[in-house]
Design a protein around this motif. Structure first.
Motif, PDB file in Angstrom:
ATOM      1  N   UNK A  60       0.831  -1.208   0.000  1.00  0.00           N
ATOM      2  CA  UNK A  60       0.000   0.000   0.000  1.00  0.00           C
ATOM      3  C   UNK A  60       0.872   1.268   0.000  1.00  0.00           C
ATOM      4  N   UNK A  61       1.964   1.234   0.780  1.00  0.00           N
ATOM      5  CA  UNK A  61       2.887   2.386   0.788  1.00  0.00           C
ATOM      6  C   UNK A  61       3.511   2.584  -0.600  1.00  0.00           C
ATOM      7  N   UNK A  62       3.892   1.456  -1.195  1.00  0.00           N
ATOM      8  CA  UNK A  62       4.538   1.510  -2.515  1.00  0.00           C
ATOM      9  C   UNK A  62       3.585   2.077  -3.568  1.00  0.00           C
ATOM     10  N   UNK A  63       2.338   1.644  -3.539  1.00  0.00           N
ATOM     11  CA  UNK A  63       1.366   2.143  -4.524  1.00  0.00           C
ATOM     12  C   UNK A  63       1.162   3.653  -4.347  1.00  0.00           C
ATOM     13  N   UNK A  64       1.072   4.085  -3.097  1.00  0.00           N
ATOM     14  CA  UNK A  64       0.891   5.525  -2.844  1.00  0.00           C
ATOM     15  C   UNK A  64       2.092   6.301  -3.398  1.00  0.00           C
ATOM     16  N   UNK A  65       3.284   5.745  -3.208  1.00  0.00           N
ATOM     17  CA  UNK A  65       4.510   6.396  -3.711  1.00  0.00           C
ATOM     18  C   UNK A  65       4.526   6.433  -5.243  1.00  0.00           C
ATOM     19  N   UNK A  67       2.150   6.315  -7.258  1.00  0.00           N
ATOM     20  CA  UNK A  67       1.098   7.166  -7.812  1.00  0.00           C
ATOM     21  C   UNK A  67       1.482   8.638  -7.818  1.00  0.00           C
ATOM     22  N   UNK A  68       2.622   8.958  -7.246  1.00  0.00           N
ATOM     23  CA  UNK A  68       3.111  10.339  -7.338  1.00  0.00           C
ATOM     24  C   UNK A  68       3.839  10.551  -8.670  1.00  0.00           C
ATOM     25  N   UNK A  69       4.139   9.451  -9.347  1.00  0.00           N
ATOM     26  CA  UNK A  69       4.838   9.543 -10.647  1.00  0.00           C
ATOM     27  C   UNK A  69       3.848   9.942 -11.732  1.00  0.00           C
ATOM     28  N   UNK A  70       4.413  10.314 -12.872  1.00  0.00           N
ATOM     29  CA  UNK A  70       3.564  10.609 -14.023  1.00  0.00           C
ATOM     30  C   UNK A  70       4.202  10.029 -15.291  1.00  0.00           C
ATOM     31  N   UNK A  71       3.360   9.695 -16.247  1.00  0.00           N
ATOM     32  CA  UNK A  71       3.816   9.158 -17.527  1.00  0.00           C
ATOM     33  C   UNK A  71       4.679   7.909 -17.392  1.00  0.00           C
ATOM     34  N   UNK A  72       4.257   7.001 -16.552  1.00  0.00           N
ATOM     35  CA  UNK A  72       4.933   5.711 -16.397  1.00  0.00           C
ATOM     36  C   UNK A  72       3.966   4.593 -16.768  1.00  0.00           C
ATOM     37  N   UNK A  73       4.541   3.471 -17.191  1.00  0.00           N
ATOM     38  CA  UNK A  73       3.758   2.249 -17.292  1.00  0.00           C
ATOM     39  C   UNK A  73       4.046   1.489 -16.000  1.00  0.00           C
ATOM     40  N   UNK A  89      -6.142   5.220  -5.084  1.00  0.00           N
ATOM     41  CA  UNK A  89      -4.905   5.838  -5.600  1.00  0.00           C
ATOM     42  C   UNK A  89      -4.743   5.573  -7.104  1.00  0.00           C
ATOM     43  N   UNK A  90      -4.929   4.325  -7.491  1.00  0.00           N
ATOM     44  CA  UNK A  90      -4.676   3.955  -8.885  1.00  0.00           C
ATOM     45  C   UNK A  90      -5.655   4.652  -9.835  1.00  0.00           C
ATOM     46  N   UNK A  91      -6.889   4.718  -9.412  1.00  0.00           N
ATOM     47  CA  UNK A  91      -7.896   5.389 -10.265  1.00  0.00           C
ATOM     48  C   UNK A  91      -7.529   6.843 -10.491  1.00  0.00           C
ATOM     49  N   UNK A  92      -6.971   7.423  -9.454  1.00  0.00           N
ATOM     50  CA  UNK A  92      -6.642   8.841  -9.507  1.00  0.00           C
ATOM     51  C   UNK A  92      -5.430   9.100 -10.414  1.00  0.00           C
ATOM     52  N   UNK A  93      -4.517   8.127 -10.466  1.00  0.00           N
ATOM     53  CA  UNK A  93      -3.242   8.452 -11.127  1.00  0.00           C
ATOM     54  C   UNK A  93      -3.052   7.845 -12.514  1.00  0.00           C
ATOM     55  N   UNK A  94      -4.054   7.137 -13.032  1.00  0.00           N
ATOM     56  CA  UNK A  94      -3.829   6.620 -14.376  1.00  0.00           C
ATOM     57  C   UNK A  94      -5.010   5.890 -14.990  1.00  0.00           C
ATOM     58  N   UNK A  95      -4.753   5.390 -16.190  1.00  0.00           N
ATOM     59  CA  UNK A  95      -5.724   4.568 -16.903  1.00  0.00           C
ATOM     60  C   UNK A  95      -5.454   3.127 -16.474  1.00  0.00           C
ATOM     61  N   UNK A  96      -6.494   2.402 -16.113  1.00  0.00           N
ATOM     62  CA  UNK A  96      -6.287   1.059 -15.565  1.00  0.00           C
ATOM     63  C   UNK A  96      -6.641  -0.008 -16.597  1.00  0.00           C
ATOM     64  N   UNK A  97      -5.626  -0.797 -16.951  1.00  0.00           N
ATOM     65  CA  UNK A  97      -5.793  -1.864 -17.930  1.00  0.00           C
ATOM     66  C   UNK A  97      -5.751  -3.202 -17.193  1.00  0.00           C
ATOM     67  N   UNK A  98      -6.832  -3.967 -17.321  1.00  0.00           N
ATOM     68  CA  UNK A  98      -6.905  -5.285 -16.679  1.00  0.00           C
ATOM     69  C   UNK A  98      -6.509  -6.367 -17.670  1.00  0.00           C
ATOM     70  N   UNK A  99      -5.511  -7.177 -17.301  1.00  0.00           N
ATOM     71  CA  UNK A  99      -5.127  -8.312 -18.134  1.00  0.00           C
ATOM     72  C   UNK A  99      -5.733  -9.578 -17.525  1.00  0.00           C
ATOM     73  N   UNK A 144     -12.758  -6.296 -12.147  1.00  0.00           N
ATOM     74  CA  UNK A 144     -13.719  -5.737 -13.109  1.00  0.00           C
ATOM     75  C   UNK A 144     -14.151  -4.328 -12.725  1.00  0.00           C
ATOM     76  N   UNK A 145     -14.312  -4.147 -11.432  1.00  0.00           N
ATOM     77  CA  UNK A 145     -14.841  -2.876 -10.942  1.00  0.00           C
ATOM     78  C   UNK A 145     -13.925  -1.686 -11.267  1.00  0.00           C
ATOM     79  N   UNK A 146     -12.607  -1.932 -11.280  1.00  0.00           N
ATOM     80  CA  UNK A 146     -11.692  -0.795 -11.455  1.00  0.00           C
ATOM     81  C   UNK A 146     -11.163  -0.636 -12.877  1.00  0.00           C
TER      82      UNK A 146
END
Ligand code: S3P
Length: 185
Positions: A60-65, A67-73, A89-99, A144-146
């Protein structure tokens, strides 16, 4: 905008994420690798010390960190959707692709991946295959939800998967968060 790859173990997040980053000229970050580097320990060792609970706290700490980045995969660990805070956090910081992939494919890919031993400790007391089936079903609604875009990688090469994601991004990335549409491929 970041491109976030989510999905169960063995669905191709790291392989496809690397290709995607190369093709888009964006930096690639594997959240599990980042976590291991930050802690100087393997995920397996973290599980041995403090169980899944400790791992999820660190994740959870890592994801929060990240999500401060930009333009990363960003490729996330398969259980990232288990914490509501990660999803937020993830919804806020990018487009979410589910594989996605079928249980048989996932089983084969995990067995064939040399990093599984260190990076993929058991999550239940079930057998390997039974664990995959059980967790896939349990997590499916969370994934599916995210997801903004869903891609089944069972019969698609990593290169083709990356292309499909790029096609989706080109068609929808601008403003699609507002229209709240979900696509499948
Ligand atoms: C996990 C998946 C792993 C890693 C950890 C927990 C999970 O990542 O984060 O072992 O709960 O599904 P991958 O999805 O990259 O294997």
């Amino acid at each position: 905008m970041n491109i976030i790859l989510i999905g169960f173990r063995g669905t191709g997040k790291t392989t496809i994420g690397k290709m995607l980053s190369q093709r888009l000229g964006m930096e690639f970050i594997d959240a599990d690798e980042y976590l291991e580097g930050k802690k100087g320990k393997s995920i397996k060792d973290i599980f041995s010390e403090g169980g899944e609970k400790l791992f999820r706290e660190i994740e959870m700490q890592v994801i929060a960190e990240l999500c401060l980045c930009n333009d990363r995969v960003i490729a996330t660990g398969g259980g990232v959707v288990l914490r509501e805070e990660n999803i937020r956090q993830l919804r806020r910081c990018g487009v979410i692709v589910l594989l996605e992939a079928g249980a048989d494919t996932i089983y084969k890919r995990i067995r064939g991946d040399g990093t599984s031993q260190q990076r993929r400790p058991g999550l239940t007391d079930r057998g390997e295959y039974q664990e995959i089936e059980y967790l896939l079903e349990f997590r499916k609604p969370l994934y599916d939800k995210v997801a903004d875009f869903v891609l089944d990688t069972t019969r698609v090469s990593p290169g083709d998967a990356a292309n499909k994601i790029i096609t989706f991004l080109r068609a929808h990335a601008l403003g699609f968060k507002k229209s709240n549409q979900k696509e499948r491929s």
